[in-house]
Enzyme design. Structure first.
Site, PDB file in Angstrom:
ATOM      1  N   CYS A 192       0.968  -1.046  -0.156  1.00 54.31           N
ATOM      2  CA  CYS A 192      -0.143  -0.016  -0.119  1.00 54.31           C
ATOM      3  C   CYS A 192       0.871   1.365  -0.121  1.00 54.31           C
ATOM      4  O   CYS A 192       1.317   1.577   0.993  1.00 54.31           O
ATOM      5  CB  CYS A 192      -0.937  -0.095   1.197  1.00 54.31           C
ATOM      6  N   GLY A 193       0.922   1.854  -1.059  1.00 47.87           N
ATOM      7  CA  GLY A 193       2.035   2.970  -1.158  1.00 47.87           C
ATOM      8  C   GLY A 193       1.344   4.050  -0.728  1.00 47.87           C
ATOM      9  O   GLY A 193       1.980   4.988  -0.142  1.00 47.87           O
ATOM     10  N   HIS A 194       0.051   4.483  -0.795  1.00 48.31           N
ATOM     11  CA  HIS A 194      -0.315   5.840  -0.083  1.00 48.31           C
ATOM     12  C   HIS A 194      -0.499   5.474   1.536  1.00 48.31           C
ATOM     13  O   HIS A 194      -0.079   6.474   1.952  1.00 48.31           O
ATOM     14  CB  HIS A 194      -2.005   5.919  -0.509  1.00 48.31           C
ATOM     15  N   ASP A 249      -9.457   3.310  -5.641  1.00 43.61           N
ATOM     16  CA  ASP A 249      -8.495   4.231  -4.945  1.00 43.61           C
ATOM     17  C   ASP A 249      -8.846   5.739  -5.483  1.00 43.61           C
ATOM     18  O   ASP A 249      -8.843   6.054  -6.556  1.00 43.61           O
ATOM     19  CB  ASP A 249      -6.909   3.894  -5.436  1.00 43.61           C
TER      20      ASP A 249
END
Length: 340
Positions: A99-101, A261
């Protein structure tokens, strides 16, 4: 009375709810082991078994305390002293391997809470163990304020090209890339769609259909860990006018059971970078401007080659939205919450 405390952020519009204390015990010596145990025996990332830990996830992600688009993470011990902490990412339907965010939000949180020391002006690196490996959040500071966070992902790599999928909108070829999770990419125009809020229902439906059609595809299989296998998200994208720094695109990433997203998707942007670089559209030193359906922006670039792919870095903004004390009254007649 059950009580759960959280710190909430949004990263480019996508929520992230951080739970850093008061969790039930999660067995395991590594984050990967804790991830497997969070799923439970016979469980899957989008179908975890019931447990005290999963009851906390349900409490925080379902109405009336959450919503179907909520995302979050349980802060857990790291694999070793090389990282500051670990995290188990979760959403409405279960758990995710990357999960980058959320990594960006955790970097800002760690600095703001004093978990990791940071200068008033300059940068601080926050090293985080996630189910897919070790990632880094570089927190940029000016005047004592976090102005941006750069997420350095595990190596990203292209895993399959031109995979034919038959959809209700016609047959379409999609590309697969791994970036901590497997993403399928397809130009929205090939389905007769535009990445626009007015077409959101059609985009989500197409993403769900493509993800379902790709179940078990060889290009989505991780060579070492079956829990990292499977298509996590489908990225429907379109080109925008180039900037002075490089290409620009708009996308919507559809994941889990029809969630999407609100941000440009951190790990998904990493997957897009791997594909663009292999196509020759993102030479070294160039930057992708990646826009979400909400109009928010990440910038991404390839950094260096790795033995199993390409290191990428994605930069965006993240802001604290609240500090919460959630409670569950023992007489509450909706103890698990509900989903619409």
């Amino acid at each position: 009375m059950t009580e759960v405390r959280t710190v909430d952020h949004h990263t480019a519009g996508e929520p992230f709810r951080i739970v850093h204390e008061g969790l039930p015990p999660i067995p395991g010596d590594t984050v990967a082991e804790r991830f497997a145990n969070a799923l439970g025996a016979g469980g899957a990332p989008t179908a975890p078994r019931r447990s005290p830990l999963d009851d906390v996830r349900r409490l925080l992600v379902r109405e009336p305390r959450g919503h179907a688009g909520m995302y979050g993470g349980f802060v857990v011990p790291p694999d070793d002293e090389g990282a500051h902490f670990g995290v188990l990412f979760w959403h409405k339907d279960g758990y995710s391997t990357a999960c980058g965010h959320g990594t960006m939000a955790l970097g800002a949180w760690a600095v703001e809470e004093g978990v990791v020391a940071a200068p008033e002006d300059g940068t601080a690196q926050v090293r985080i163990d996630v189910p897919s490996g070790r990632v880094t959040a570089t927190v940029h500071r000016e005047g004592g304020r976090t102005t941006a966070v750069t997420f350095r992902n595990v190596p990203a790599r292209v895993t399959a090209r031109a995979v034919r999928v038959v959809t209700a909108l016609g047959p379409v070829d999609v590309d697969l890339a791994y970036a901590g999770a497997c993403y399928a990419s397809v130009p929205a125009a090939r389905l007769g769609l535009a990445v626009d809020r007015a077409e959101l229902p059609q985009l989500v439906a197409a993403g769900q259909e493509i993800r379902s059609a790709l179940a078990g595809h060889p290009g989505s299989r991780h060579p070492d860990n079956p829990l990292l296998s499977g298509v996590y998200g489908v990225i429907l994208h379109e080109d925008l006018p180039h900037t002075d720094d490089g290409p620009a695109q708009r996308n919507i990433t559809v994941f889990a059971d029809g969630q999407f997203d609100r941000s440009p998707c951190g790990s998904g942007t990493s997957a897009r970078l791997a594909l663009l670089a292999e196509d020759g559209h993102l030479p070294p030193g160039r930057t992708l401007r990646h826009e979400s359906i909400a109009g928010t922006v990440f910038t991404g670039r390839t950094v260096s080659d790795a033995a199993d792919g390409t290191f990428t870095e994605i930069t965006g903004t993240t802001y604290r939205t609240g500090v919460h004390r959630f409670v569950l009254d023992p007489h509450d007649d909706l103890p698990e919450g509900f989903l619409p």
